[in-house]
Design a protein around this motif. Structure first.
Motif, PDB file in Angstrom:
ATOM      1  N   CYS A  74       5.637   4.557  11.837  1.00 34.87           N
ATOM      2  CA  CYS A  74       5.583   3.589  10.747  1.00 34.87           C
ATOM      3  C   CYS A  74       6.615   3.925   9.678  1.00 34.87           C
ATOM      4  N   VAL A  75       6.835   2.974   8.791  1.00 36.62           N
ATOM      5  CA  VAL A  75       7.704   3.172   7.625  1.00 36.62           C
ATOM      6  C   VAL A  75       6.865   3.001   6.365  1.00 36.62           C
ATOM      7  N   VAL A  76       7.170   3.797   5.354  1.00 37.43           N
ATOM      8  CA  VAL A  76       6.497   3.728   4.056  1.00 37.43           C
ATOM      9  C   VAL A  76       7.577   3.713   2.990  1.00 37.43           C
ATOM     10  N   MET A  77       7.503   2.737   2.066  1.00 33.28           N
ATOM     11  CA  MET A  77       8.584   2.542   1.101  1.00 33.28           C
ATOM     12  C   MET A  77       8.068   2.487  -0.333  1.00 33.28           C
ATOM     13  N   LEU A  78       8.619   3.331  -1.183  1.00 40.12           N
ATOM     14  CA  LEU A  78       8.475   3.142  -2.622  1.00 40.12           C
ATOM     15  C   LEU A  78       9.684   2.333  -3.061  1.00 40.12           C
ATOM     16  N   VAL A  79       9.455   1.143  -3.619  1.00 38.44           N
ATOM     17  CA  VAL A  79      10.533   0.198  -3.909  1.00 38.44           C
ATOM     18  C   VAL A  79      10.738   0.122  -5.416  1.00 38.44           C
ATOM     19  N   HIS A  80      11.960   0.410  -5.854  1.00 31.87           N
ATOM     20  CA  HIS A  80      12.317   0.533  -7.262  1.00 31.87           C
ATOM     21  C   HIS A  80      13.327  -0.540  -7.630  1.00 31.87           C
ATOM     22  N   ASP A  81      12.968  -1.414  -8.579  1.00 33.93           N
ATOM     23  CA  ASP A  81      13.909  -2.398  -9.121  1.00 33.93           C
ATOM     24  C   ASP A  81      14.655  -1.723 -10.268  1.00 33.93           C
ATOM     25  N   MET A  82      15.901  -1.355 -10.041  1.00 35.15           N
ATOM     26  CA  MET A  82      16.641  -0.581 -11.035  1.00 35.15           C
ATOM     27  C   MET A  82      16.938  -1.370 -12.305  1.00 35.15           C
ATOM     28  N   SER A  83      17.019  -2.702 -12.207  1.00 37.86           N
ATOM     29  CA  SER A  83      17.366  -3.500 -13.392  1.00 37.86           C
ATOM     30  C   SER A  83      16.243  -3.524 -14.420  1.00 37.86           C
ATOM     31  N   THR A  84      15.009  -3.413 -13.954  1.00 43.73           N
ATOM     32  CA  THR A  84      13.862  -3.433 -14.868  1.00 43.73           C
ATOM     33  C   THR A  84      13.087  -2.120 -14.874  1.00 43.73           C
ATOM     34  N   ASP A  85      13.481  -1.174 -14.033  1.00 44.50           N
ATOM     35  CA  ASP A  85      12.791   0.106 -13.854  1.00 44.50           C
ATOM     36  C   ASP A  85      11.313  -0.111 -13.537  1.00 44.50           C
ATOM     37  N   ARG A  86      11.052  -1.025 -12.618  1.00 41.51           N
ATOM     38  CA  ARG A  86       9.681  -1.277 -12.161  1.00 41.51           C
ATOM     39  C   ARG A  86       9.577  -0.960 -10.669  1.00 41.51           C
ATOM     40  N   TYR A  87       8.320  -0.839 -10.211  1.00 47.50           N
ATOM     41  CA  TYR A  87       8.033  -0.439  -8.837  1.00 47.50           C
ATOM     42  C   TYR A  87       7.042  -1.411  -8.210  1.00 47.50           C
ATOM     43  N   LEU A  88       7.186  -1.600  -6.889  1.00 44.55           N
ATOM     44  CA  LEU A  88       6.277  -2.481  -6.158  1.00 44.55           C
ATOM     45  C   LEU A  88       4.999  -1.737  -5.791  1.00 44.55           C
ATOM     46  N   ILE A  89       3.863  -2.361  -6.088  1.00 42.98           N
ATOM     47  CA  ILE A  89       2.583  -1.820  -5.650  1.00 42.98           C
ATOM     48  C   ILE A  89       1.854  -2.908  -4.871  1.00 42.98           C
ATOM     49  N   GLU A  90       1.033  -2.491  -3.932  1.00 44.83           N
ATOM     50  CA  GLU A  90       0.271  -3.437  -3.117  1.00 44.83           C
ATOM     51  C   GLU A  90      -1.218  -3.127  -3.202  1.00 44.83           C
ATOM     52  N   ARG A  91      -1.984  -4.124  -2.775  1.00 50.93           N
ATOM     53  CA  ARG A  91      -3.429  -3.915  -2.601  1.00 50.93           C
ATOM     54  C   ARG A  91      -3.867  -4.684  -1.359  1.00 50.93           C
ATOM     55  N   GLU A  92      -4.630  -4.000  -0.495  1.00 51.12           N
ATOM     56  CA  GLU A  92      -5.189  -4.647   0.687  1.00 51.12           C
ATOM     57  C   GLU A  92      -6.395  -3.860   1.183  1.00 51.12           C
ATOM     58  N   TYR A  93      -7.184  -4.500   2.041  1.00 48.08           N
ATOM     59  CA  TYR A  93      -8.366  -3.830   2.585  1.00 48.08           C
ATOM     60  C   TYR A  93      -7.942  -2.797   3.619  1.00 48.08           C
ATOM     61  N   ARG A  94      -8.494  -1.580   3.500  1.00 46.61           N
ATOM     62  CA  ARG A  94      -8.241  -0.503   4.444  1.00 46.61           C
ATOM     63  C   ARG A  94      -9.569  -0.091   5.076  1.00 46.61           C
ATOM     64  N   ALA A  95      -9.661  -0.283   6.395  1.00 48.92           N
ATOM     65  CA  ALA A  95     -10.923  -0.041   7.086  1.00 48.92           C
ATOM     66  C   ALA A  95     -11.304   1.435   7.089  1.00 48.92           C
ATOM     67  N   GLY A  96     -10.298   2.332   7.150  1.00 51.88           N
ATOM     68  CA  GLY A  96     -10.603   3.759   7.206  1.00 51.88           C
ATOM     69  C   GLY A  96     -11.319   4.262   5.977  1.00 51.88           C
ATOM     70  N   SER A  97     -10.909   3.771   4.804  1.00 56.10           N
ATOM     71  CA  SER A  97     -11.558   4.160   3.550  1.00 56.10           C
ATOM     72  C   SER A  97     -12.574   3.125   3.085  1.00 56.10           C
ATOM     73  N   ASP A  98     -12.657   1.980   3.770  1.00 49.77           N
ATOM     74  CA  ASP A  98     -13.573   0.898   3.450  1.00 49.77           C
ATOM     75  C   ASP A  98     -13.446   0.477   1.986  1.00 49.77           C
ATOM     76  N   MET A  99     -12.206   0.196   1.586  1.00 54.29           N
ATOM     77  CA  MET A  99     -12.012  -0.296   0.218  1.00 54.29           C
ATOM     78  C   MET A  99     -10.717  -1.091   0.134  1.00 54.29           C
ATOM     79  N   PHE A 100     -10.626  -1.892  -0.911  1.00 52.76           N
ATOM     80  CA  PHE A 100      -9.384  -2.590  -1.220  1.00 52.76           C
ATOM     81  C   PHE A 100      -8.513  -1.587  -1.966  1.00 52.76           C
TER      82      PHE A 100
END
Length: 225
Positions: A74-100
C-alpha cells in the motif's frame, strides 16, 4: 571492517551483540518453508497456514508454525499544500478499530503499478486532488511492514509537498466512504490518529519542520550582531 558500508558495519555490531543472547538458533541461515496451505481467501487478502524450519548452530532443524495474512502493498501519503501550509486529513470507518478514524490518504497498489503511480491515483480517487507533478516535492519516508509478525503488507510512506494542484471529482469504490479536508499543522498534530503508518509520516514531517524552523532562526539577524 574495511570496505563495508556504514549500514553493513552497524548490522555486524548489532548481530554480534544479539548473538550473545542466542538460544542456539542460527539467524544467519534463512528460514525454510516446510509446507504451506491457504486456509482463507477473501476479496482483499488471504491467509496462509505455514510450517517453517529454523536451523540451529549445530545444523539441526526446529519447526515452528505461523499464520501469515497475505496483503497487497500500500501507499500512505501526508499531503502538504505549500501555498497555505495546510495538510490533508481524512475520516472513514475502519473495521479493525471499529470506529470512524482520522487518518491520511492511503490505498492498495494495483499489480504492476509503481509507487508514485499508486500514490497519485489513490490521492485523486479519495480526495480529488491532482498535483502538478513538475512542481511537487516528494519526501520518501521509507517502507514499513504494518505488523511483520502476522502480515506481509508493506506500506510505502511519503510526504507530498504540493505546488499548484487541481481539484477534481472523487471516485470511490462501491463500499468506500471517505471524507477529506485541509487543516493547519497545529490541528493535525493535535488530532488523535491511531494508524501507525500515518503517524510515521507525521513524525517525519514534524522533524522536517523543526529543522527548517531552526535553520530560519539561525539565519535571522540578531540584535547583537
Amino acid at each position: 571492517m574495511f570496505g563495508r558500508s556504514k549500514q553493513e558495519q552497524l548490522k555486524h555490531r548489532l548481530d554480534t551483540k544479539l548473538n550473545a543472547s542466542s538460544d542456539g538458533i542460527d539467524m544467519d541461515v534463512p528460514a525454510e518453508v516446510v509446507n504451506t496451505a491457504t486456509v482463507y481467501t477473501g476479496r482483499i487478502f488471504h491467509v496462509d497456514d505455514m510450517t517453517l524450519a529454523l536451523t540451529d548452530k549445530q545444523g539441526n532443524k526446529h519447526e515452528i508454525s505461523r499464520q501469515v495474512l497475505r496483503h497487497a502493498p500500500c501507499v500512505v501519503m501526508l499531503v502538504h499544500d505549500m501555498s497555505t501550509d495546510r495538510y490533508l486529513i481524512e475520516r472513514e470507518y475502519r473495521a479493525g478499530s471499529d470506529m470512524f478514524a482520522y487518518g491520511l490518504p492511503a490505498g492498495l497498489m494495483d499489480e504492476g503499478e509503481d509507487i508514485m503511480e499508486a500514490a497519485l491515483r489513490e490521492l485523486a480517487e479519495e480526495t480529488g486532488v491532482v498535483p502538478d507533478k513538475d512542481t511537487m516535492g516528494v519526501d520518501f519516508v521509507g517502507d514499513f511492514y504494518s505488523s511483520e509478525g502476522m502480515t506481509d503488507e508493506l506500506a510505502h510512506i511519503m510526504v507530498l509537498h504540493l505546488g499548484p494542484f487541481k481539484q477534481e471529482k472523487r471516485h470511490f469504490d462501491p463500499d468506500e466512504h471517505v471524507e477529506s479536508a485541509w487543516i493547519p499543522w497545529s490541528d493535525l498534530v493535535a488530532t488523535r490518529i491511531t494508524a501507525s503508518n500515518s503517524m510515521i509520516a507525521i513524525q517525519h514531517e514534524a522533524l522536517r519542520r523543526l529543522i527548517a524552523r531552526h535553520a530560519d532562526d539561525e539565519n535571522k539577524p540578531s540584535l547583537f550582531s
